[in-house]
Design a protein around this motif. Structure first.
Motif, mmCIF file in Angstrom:
data_model
loop_
_atom_site.group_PDB
_atom_site.id
_atom_site.type_symbol
_atom_site.label_atom_id
_atom_site.label_comp_id
_atom_site.label_asym_id
_atom_site.label_seq_id
_atom_site.Cartn_x
_atom_site.Cartn_y
_atom_site.Cartn_z
ATOM 1 N N PRO A 80 0.807 -1.221 0.000
ATOM 2 C CA PRO A 80 0.000 0.000 0.000
ATOM 3 C C PRO A 80 0.843 1.275 0.000
ATOM 4 C CG PRO A 80 -0.842 -1.575 1.601
ATOM 5 C CD PRO A 80 0.473 -2.111 1.124
ATOM 6 N N LYS A 81 0.347 2.282 -0.691
ATOM 7 C CA LYS A 81 1.059 3.554 -0.812
ATOM 8 C C LYS A 81 1.280 4.215 0.541
ATOM 9 C CE LYS A 81 0.877 7.992 -3.241
ATOM 10 N NZ LYS A 81 0.092 8.843 -4.178
ATOM 11 N N GLU A 82 0.302 4.104 1.436
ATOM 12 C CA GLU A 82 0.438 4.753 2.743
ATOM 13 C C GLU A 82 1.595 4.184 3.551
ATOM 14 O OE1 GLU A 82 -3.192 1.908 2.988
ATOM 15 O OE2 GLU A 82 -2.301 3.335 1.568
ATOM 16 N N LEU A 83 1.917 2.903 3.349
ATOM 17 C CA LEU A 83 3.077 2.320 4.020
ATOM 18 C C LEU A 83 4.368 2.843 3.412
ATOM 19 C CD1 LEU A 83 2.066 -1.441 4.483
ATOM 20 C CD2 LEU A 83 2.036 0.381 6.185
ATOM 21 N N ARG A 84 4.397 2.933 2.091
ATOM 22 C CA ARG A 84 5.604 3.405 1.410
ATOM 23 C C ARG A 84 5.915 4.868 1.723
ATOM 24 N NH1 ARG A 84 4.420 3.559 -3.751
ATOM 25 N NH2 ARG A 84 2.395 2.526 -3.878
ATOM 26 N N GLU A 85 4.888 5.637 2.058
ATOM 27 C CA GLU A 85 5.087 7.063 2.318
ATOM 28 C C GLU A 85 5.417 7.367 3.776
ATOM 29 O OE1 GLU A 85 1.522 8.901 0.921
ATOM 30 O OE2 GLU A 85 2.270 9.084 -1.140
ATOM 31 N N THR A 86 5.217 6.406 4.659
ATOM 32 C CA THR A 86 5.409 6.679 6.085
ATOM 33 C C THR A 86 6.463 5.804 6.755
ATOM 34 O OG1 THR A 86 3.571 5.177 6.611
ATOM 35 C CG2 THR A 86 3.054 7.522 6.382
ATOM 36 N N PRO A 88 10.367 3.640 6.448
ATOM 37 C CA PRO A 88 11.624 3.575 5.691
ATOM 38 C C PRO A 88 11.731 2.286 4.885
ATOM 39 C CG PRO A 88 12.014 3.094 8.008
ATOM 40 C CD PRO A 88 10.583 3.526 7.908
ATOM 41 N N SER A 89 12.468 2.340 3.800
ATOM 42 C CA SER A 89 12.699 1.147 2.985
ATOM 43 C C SER A 89 13.431 0.098 3.816
ATOM 44 C CB SER A 89 13.530 1.503 1.752
ATOM 45 O OG SER A 89 12.850 2.436 0.944
ATOM 46 N N PRO A 90 12.913 -1.117 3.893
ATOM 47 C CA PRO A 90 13.495 -2.110 4.802
ATOM 48 C C PRO A 90 14.786 -2.754 4.308
ATOM 49 C CG PRO A 90 11.638 -3.058 3.634
ATOM 50 C CD PRO A 90 11.680 -1.607 3.255
ATOM 51 N N LEU A 91 14.982 -2.818 2.988
ATOM 52 C CA LEU A 91 16.134 -3.543 2.444
ATOM 53 C C LEU A 91 16.927 -2.651 1.483
ATOM 54 C CD1 LEU A 91 14.389 -6.974 1.721
ATOM 55 C CD2 LEU A 91 15.804 -6.385 3.692
ATOM 56 N N TYR A 92 17.333 -1.491 1.967
ATOM 57 C CA TYR A 92 17.986 -0.532 1.076
ATOM 58 C C TYR A 92 19.386 -0.961 0.647
ATOM 59 C CZ TYR A 92 19.900 1.175 5.553
ATOM 60 O OH TYR A 92 20.501 1.268 6.786
ATOM 61 N N ASN A 93 19.954 -1.980 1.291
ATOM 62 C CA ASN A 93 21.273 -2.471 0.884
ATOM 63 C C ASN A 93 21.204 -3.580 -0.169
ATOM 64 O OD1 ASN A 93 23.077 -0.881 2.441
ATOM 65 N ND2 ASN A 93 22.520 -2.047 4.272
ATOM 66 N N VAL A 94 20.014 -4.101 -0.413
ATOM 67 C CA VAL A 94 19.869 -5.219 -1.348
ATOM 68 C C VAL A 94 20.189 -4.773 -2.773
ATOM 69 C CG1 VAL A 94 18.176 -6.728 -2.459
ATOM 70 C CG2 VAL A 94 18.248 -6.549 0.026
ATOM 71 N N LYS A 95 21.033 -5.536 -3.448
ATOM 72 C CA LYS A 95 21.414 -5.227 -4.823
ATOM 73 C C LYS A 95 20.771 -6.167 -5.837
ATOM 74 C CE LYS A 95 23.849 -1.643 -4.064
ATOM 75 N NZ LYS A 95 23.311 -0.337 -4.538
ATOM 76 N N TRP A 119 10.672 0.328 -3.802
ATOM 77 C CA TRP A 119 10.670 0.970 -2.482
ATOM 78 C C TRP A 119 11.361 0.062 -1.469
ATOM 79 C CZ3 TRP A 119 8.183 -0.771 2.014
ATOM 80 C CH2 TRP A 119 8.298 0.094 3.110
ATOM 81 N N ILE A 120 11.078 -1.237 -1.517
ATOM 82 C CA ILE A 120 11.752 -2.188 -0.631
ATOM 83 C C ILE A 120 13.260 -2.111 -0.829
ATOM 84 C CG2 ILE A 120 12.174 -4.656 -0.222
ATOM 85 C CD1 ILE A 120 9.256 -5.182 -0.707
ATOM 86 N N SER A 121 13.676 -2.134 -2.080
ATOM 87 C CA SER A 121 15.096 -2.041 -2.437
ATOM 88 C C SER A 121 15.250 -0.868 -3.406
ATOM 89 C CB SER A 121 15.555 -3.351 -3.085
ATOM 90 O OG SER A 121 16.874 -3.237 -3.565
ATOM 91 N N CYS A 169 17.586 7.529 -3.994
ATOM 92 C CA CYS A 169 16.965 6.357 -4.598
ATOM 93 C C CYS A 169 17.125 6.403 -6.119
ATOM 94 C CB CYS A 169 15.489 6.277 -4.213
ATOM 95 S SG CYS A 169 14.421 7.464 -5.068
ATOM 96 N N TRP A 170 16.651 5.377 -6.790
ATOM 97 C CA TRP A 170 16.827 5.209 -8.229
ATOM 98 C C TRP A 170 16.235 6.357 -9.046
ATOM 99 C CZ3 TRP A 170 12.570 4.783 -11.486
ATOM 100 C CH2 TRP A 170 11.336 4.597 -10.855
#
Length: 213
Positions: A80-86, A88-95, A119-121, A169-170
């Protein structure tokens, strides 16, 4: 691990390199793994759609460089968009991010999937969507995205999409996108509009049916 009555997991292994978990996220989870991690999480269909609890659970595996998310029910794919907007990205190190989802798969869902996965990565090198059919283990279609980035360009001082990130971010640095769509399970025009609309730094877009040369 696959334990229906599991309530707590503590992993203390600085040399841990691979983790696979299948189940719900209603557990206490902590991990000490200092090195790069290859992780996989299979979400139970009966446990419902995305919520803050699931996002927090994923963040426990933030040291992962490769992460595979397997979802049994297609309705549980969209974050959901409301989760992505409030949150933090949980796996920002994932490549290298992989998503395994069941058929049927509709092209109109691709944009919603990308919103959640990127958003997750938020700065991956590779994103792969694997389309599976439970009745046919040999069935294997996929859509693969290969990304390269440049020095980020901000058009605003504090972009909201990067508010919780330690780096851009990307959307602010994407340079090239190469897409491999086996059997044509993706729409070139939809994907081009998606990436060129969000990433003004995009210089090259390639779409291949059957494989990336």
């Amino acid at each position: 691990m696959n334990y229906q009555n599991l309530v707590e997991v503590m992993i203390d292994s600085s040399k841990l390199c691979r983790l696979s978990y299948s189940g719900n996220t209603a557990i206490s989870f902590s991990m000490n793994a200092s090195g790069p991690l290859d992780a996989e999480y299979t979400m139970w269909a009966s446990y419902g759609p995305w919520d803050a609890e699931k996002i927090e659970f994923l963040s426990k595996m933030a040291t992962s460089k490769v992460f595979k998310l397997s979802i049994i029910a297609i309705q549980d794919v969209i974050i959901p968009k409301e989760l992505r907007e409030t949150l933090p990205s949980p796996l920002y190190n994932v490549k290298h991010l992989k998503l395994s989802i069941p058929l049927p798969f509709t092209r109109c869902k691709v944009k919603e999937l990308l919103d959640g996965l990127l958003w997750i990565s938020p700065l991956p090198d590779m994103l792969v969507m694997e389309l599976c059919r439970q009745s046919d283990p040999g069935f294997d279609y996929k859509i693969a995205f290969e990304f390269s980035c440049r020095k980020p360009i901000y058009k605003e001082e504090n972009p909201s999409c990067c508010e919780f990130l330690p780096f851009p971010c990307w959307r602010h640095c994407l340079k090239t996108v190469k897409i491999e769509s086996l059997k044509g399970h993706a729409d070139r025009e939809i994907l081009y509009k998606y990436f060129s609309g969000y990433a003004k730094t995009l210089e090259n877009f390639q779409f291949h049916v059957g494989g990336i040369p």
